[in-house]
Motif scaffolding. Structure first.
Motif, PDB file in Angstrom:
ATOM      1  N   ALA A  13      14.134 -11.052   0.358  1.00 47.47           N
ATOM      2  CA  ALA A  13      14.346  -9.892   1.229  1.00 47.47           C
ATOM      3  C   ALA A  13      14.280 -10.253   2.702  1.00 47.47           C
ATOM      4  CB  ALA A  13      13.324  -8.811   0.908  1.00 47.47           C
ATOM      5  N   SER A  14      13.490 -11.266   3.037  1.00 45.39           N
ATOM      6  CA  SER A  14      13.321 -11.648   4.446  1.00 45.39           C
ATOM      7  C   SER A  14      14.483 -12.464   4.993  1.00 45.39           C
ATOM      8  CB  SER A  14      12.030 -12.452   4.613  1.00 45.39           C
ATOM      9  OG  SER A  14      12.102 -13.669   3.881  1.00 45.39           O
ATOM     10  N   ALA A  56       0.834  -1.210   0.000  1.00 41.34           N
ATOM     11  CA  ALA A  56       0.000   0.000   0.000  1.00 41.34           C
ATOM     12  C   ALA A  56       0.865   1.255   0.000  1.00 41.34           C
ATOM     13  CB  ALA A  56      -0.923   0.001   1.214  1.00 41.34           C
ATOM     14  N   ALA A  57       1.948   1.240   0.791  1.00 37.01           N
ATOM     15  CA  ALA A  57       2.844   2.386   0.842  1.00 37.01           C
ATOM     16  C   ALA A  57       3.550   2.600  -0.488  1.00 37.01           C
ATOM     17  CB  ALA A  57       3.866   2.204   1.961  1.00 37.01           C
ATOM     18  N   SER A  58       3.828   1.517  -1.189  1.00 38.18           N
ATOM     19  CA  SER A  58       4.488   1.608  -2.494  1.00 38.18           C
ATOM     20  C   SER A  58       3.557   2.212  -3.534  1.00 38.18           C
ATOM     21  CB  SER A  58       4.956   0.216  -2.935  1.00 38.18           C
ATOM     22  OG  SER A  58       5.876  -0.324  -2.007  1.00 38.18           O
ATOM     23  N   LEU A  60       8.306  -1.078  -3.887  1.00 34.53           N
ATOM     24  CA  LEU A  60       8.049  -2.234  -3.043  1.00 34.53           C
ATOM     25  C   LEU A  60       9.340  -2.960  -2.682  1.00 34.53           C
ATOM     26  CD1 LEU A  60       5.983  -4.111  -1.699  1.00 34.53           C
ATOM     27  CD2 LEU A  60       5.814  -5.341  -3.881  1.00 34.53           C
ATOM     28  N   THR A  61      10.222  -3.092  -3.652  1.00 36.95           N
ATOM     29  CA  THR A  61      11.503  -3.760  -3.402  1.00 36.95           C
ATOM     30  C   THR A  61      12.301  -3.024  -2.332  1.00 36.95           C
ATOM     31  OG1 THR A  61      11.583  -4.633  -5.667  1.00 36.95           O
ATOM     32  CG2 THR A  61      13.668  -4.500  -4.456  1.00 36.95           C
ATOM     33  N   ALA A  62      12.340  -1.711  -2.414  1.00 37.21           N
ATOM     34  CA  ALA A  62      13.084  -0.919  -1.430  1.00 37.21           C
ATOM     35  C   ALA A  62      12.491  -1.088  -0.032  1.00 37.21           C
ATOM     36  CB  ALA A  62      13.076   0.555  -1.829  1.00 37.21           C
ATOM     37  N   ARG A  96      12.678  -3.712   5.392  1.00 41.04           N
ATOM     38  CA  ARG A  96      12.046  -4.454   6.478  1.00 41.04           C
ATOM     39  C   ARG A  96      12.814  -5.731   6.787  1.00 41.04           C
ATOM     40  NH1 ARG A  96       6.922  -4.182   8.805  1.00 41.04           N
ATOM     41  NH2 ARG A  96       6.029  -2.830   7.184  1.00 41.04           N
ATOM     42  N   GLY A  97      13.325  -6.393   5.768  1.00 35.81           N
ATOM     43  CA  GLY A  97      14.161  -7.573   5.956  1.00 35.81           C
ATOM     44  C   GLY A  97      13.484  -8.671   6.748  1.00 35.81           C
ATOM     45  N   ALA A  98      14.199  -9.193   7.761  1.00 36.61           N
ATOM     46  CA  ALA A  98      13.672 -10.287   8.567  1.00 36.61           C
ATOM     47  C   ALA A  98      12.449  -9.871   9.371  1.00 36.61           C
ATOM     48  CB  ALA A  98      14.755 -10.813   9.507  1.00 36.61           C
TER      49      ALA A  98
END
Length: 214
Positions: A124-125, A22-24, A77-79, A84-86
């Motif tokens: 990403a996680s 949503a933020a993206s 979204l990727t950024a 956020r990562g893990a």
């Protein structure tokens, strides 16, 4: 032992991912209320009915997303997801994965969804370093989507465990892998489910204790 694990609502807190999504969209000048109002409806649009996709969501938004492209949103979204990562994972996930690695067990992620979004969640996680394999299907029918993929990994299911939050998917896998043990994850806020070919567990830690420390 082989552990077959679903991604959304099992390893990944999908509600957090949707917040980043949503933020993206908002960063690309799509109003949050427009995003949330059309999110569920976007799942019903082709291609890949039953899952989200940035391109088809933008099409559904129409003039509310005028001039916005899929790469625009995916870049945002990727950024956000990498930042956020893990933190995208439920708190019990990494401790359990570390214990499985110490045992020499193999973890295999089998997921349903948009390939770009699912791969982003997975990478990403930080799950990559703990998993022996990853596969994503866009076939929403689990009998032709997830179940054959799981069967290809575990055969009849001996010495393996299947962990998933979807009763429909677990039932389909159980039909094709009769000796596979099944755990149905019910994270906080998820609806209750009827009895089925599974053991209900609130998280991975209880599954680990049940299987390993029995």
């Amino acid at each position: 032992m082989r552990w077959i694990v679903d991604l959304d609502h099992t390893l990944v807190d999908t509600d957090r991912f949707k917040e980043d999504l949503a933020a993206s969209f908002a960063a690309c000048n799509v109003a949050p209320e427009q995003f949330w109002a059309t999110l569920r409806a976007s799942y019903a649009r082709p291609p890949h009915v039953g899952m989200h996709g940035i391109a088809k969501h933008l099409t559904l938004l129409g003039l509310a997303a005028a001039g916005v492209t899929t790469p625009d949103v995916l870049r945002e979204l990727t950024a956000r997801t990498r930042a956020r990562g893990a933190g995208l994972l439920y708190p019990d996930v990494l401790p359990v994965l570390q214990r499985l690695a110490a045992r020499g067990d193999s973890v295999h992620v089998v997921t349903l969804g948009d390939p770009d979004e699912q791969r982003l969640k997975y990478e990403a996680s930080g799950l990559v370093g703990f998993c022996a394999s990853y596969v994503c299907t866009t076939r929403a029918d689990p009998a032709t989507g997830k179940a054959p993929l799981v069967a290809a990994i575990v055969g009849d299911g001996r010495d393996a465990v299947n962990i998933n939050d979807s009763p429909r998917e677990v039932s389909a896998v159980a039909a094709q892998c009769p000796k596979l043990r099944h755990f149905l994850i019910r994270r906080p806020g998820r609806p209750e489910v009827p009895d089925g070919p599974w053991v209900v567990a609130p998280g991975l830690d209880l599954v680990f204790t049940t299987v390993v420390d029995r």
